[in-house]
Design an enzyme around this catalytic site. Structure first.
Site, PDB file in Angstrom:
ATOM      1  N   ASP A 182      -1.817   9.746 -10.506  1.00 32.13           N
ATOM      2  CA  ASP A 182      -2.548   8.995 -11.421  1.00 32.13           C
ATOM      3  C   ASP A 182      -0.805   8.473 -11.447  1.00 32.13           C
ATOM      4  OD1 ASP A 182      -5.518   8.995 -10.605  1.00 32.13           O
ATOM      5  OD2 ASP A 182      -5.428  10.085 -13.052  1.00 32.13           O
ATOM      6  N   GLU A 199      -5.462   2.704  -3.787  1.00 32.94           N
ATOM      7  CA  GLU A 199      -3.277   2.603  -3.730  1.00 32.94           C
ATOM      8  C   GLU A 199      -2.969   0.829  -3.841  1.00 32.94           C
ATOM      9  OE1 GLU A 199      -4.852   4.396  -0.306  1.00 32.94           O
ATOM     10  OE2 GLU A 199      -5.359   4.315  -2.267  1.00 32.94           O
ATOM     11  N   ASP A 235       1.066  -1.001   0.085  1.00 32.26           N
ATOM     12  CA  ASP A 235       0.330  -0.065   0.261  1.00 32.26           C
ATOM     13  C   ASP A 235       0.761   1.231   0.009  1.00 32.26           C
ATOM     14  OD1 ASP A 235      -3.272   1.058   0.773  1.00 32.26           O
ATOM     15  OD2 ASP A 235      -1.736   2.414   1.408  1.00 32.26           O
ATOM     16  N   ASN A 245      -2.525  13.184  -3.524  1.00 35.95           N
ATOM     17  CA  ASN A 245      -3.973  13.872  -4.250  1.00 35.95           C
ATOM     18  C   ASN A 245      -4.151  14.980  -3.653  1.00 35.95           C
ATOM     19  OD1 ASN A 245      -4.074  11.555  -6.367  1.00 35.95           O
ATOM     20  ND2 ASN A 245      -5.523  10.560  -4.122  1.00 35.95           N
TER      21      ASN A 245
END
Length: 341
Positions: free
Chosen positions: A231, A257, A214, A222
């Protein structure tokens, strides 16, 4: 079919079935076709690929079987034929209705033309006035406009259908890939993971390890730099993890993620070493935020690694890896658990 071909087909089936049983391959139509082609030895590249998969997994995971079948056995036209048929059926239905409507309009137009021509033939006999003749002409012009509009609409429907068919052909080239691959990162998706994971535990569970990874502080990327850079981080992480996969290890985007790696025929120690190599590789990642002209160097991930235990379910194995991943996050992130002995 000749007797020779029938005998050859029977011989290939006799060879294929025992091999499928030996490697615990489910008896599905796709697998039958794949192994029938394999024992026929008509495609050396397929045989080499399938031999490699068997050597890595002691079986052929469902996703591997599906991909090999599509690449070497299946007619491209049959890929996703159900969806194509549904789309074509819908278009045919629409066109059929348009054609019926156009035919009805044409029939009605024809009957009106006949009626109007009959009236024209009576002009001299019945002494139509100039105004009546003009009305008749106006009626003919109006009916001509109506049928022209009707046929133009149908022609438009045909053109629209052709455009949709062309688009459908292009889409079909990607459809099957989209079913198994994540569009953003290009690695296998959760659906592929679920299929392979269930297949591995049912067919060759011994030594199967799962790594869950993760990305650390992904929400910060973000919130700080925007989803576009987020992204970009996902793609870069997926590429770096994929570069580390070897000896049959397969990468999947597990969700958000989070990524999963299935490691076949392994041991916890070896799978943990792989996860550690992945962790170190991610530390070296560097991306540039063009909007702010900043270099992003603080990319890392936390890892949880677990090995299948006898009588353990797939869900329990995932939960074991997920718990270790959570502990890695809680202990400060950017680490692999369990700790190596």
């Amino acid at each position: 079919m000749s007797i020779e071909l029938l005998q050859a087909a029977a011989l290939n089936l006799k060879k294929a079935v025992p091999l499928m049983l030996k490697h615990k391959i489910p008896t599905t139509p796709v697998n039958y076709a794949l192994w029938y082609t394999y024992v026929g030895e008509q495609n050396p590249e397929l045989n080499q690929r399938l031999d490699t998969v068997i050597a890595q997994y002691n079986t052929c995971p469902p996703v591997s079987s599906e991909l090999l079948y599509r690449q070497y056995v299946a007619d491209p036209v049959e890929l996703d034929v159900r969806e194509m048929r549904q789309n074509l059926d819908a278009m045919v239905t629409e066109l059929s209705q348009s054609l019926k409507d156009t035919n009805l309009d044409a029939n009605e137009f024809q009957s009106r033309i006949v009626s109007n021509f009959e009236k024209l033939n009576r002009i001299e006999d019945e002494g139509f006035s100039v105004e009546q003749v003009l009305d008749l002409v106006r009626s003919l012009v109006k009916e001509s406009d109506n049928i022209r509009s009707s046929t133009e609409f149908f022609t438009g429907q045909l053109q629209k259908a052709q455009t949709e068919i062309d688009a459908l052909k292009k889409k079909l080239e990607q459809t099957e890939k989209d079913v198994l691959y994540d569009a953003l990162t290009g690695c296998f998706n959760r659906r592929a993971f679920d299929s392979d994971f269930a297949g591995m535990l049912a067919q060759a569970p011994l030594g199967t390890c799962v790594i869950l990874a993760d990305i650390d502080h992904f929400k910060v990327f973000n919130d700080t730099y925007g989803h576009q850079l987020g992204d970009q981080v996902l793609r870069a992480v997926a590429k770096r993890l994929q570069e580390s996969c070897r000896d049959g290890a397969k990468l999947y985007r597990f969700g958000g993620e989070e990524f999963a790696i299935i490691v076949p025929k392994s041991q916890l120690r070896i799978a943990r070493q792989l996860a550690e190599a992945m962790r170190r590789g991610l530390e070296k990642l560097s991306l540039k935020d063009r909007r702010k002209d900043e270099r992003i160097n603080n990319i890392s991930a936390s890892f949880g690694v677990a090995q299948w235990q006898e009588k353990q379910t797939g869900m329990q194995l995932i939960e074991a890896a997920d718990k270790l991943l959570y502990d890695a996050k809680r202990l400060g992130r950017n680490r692999v658990l369990p700790i190596s002995n």
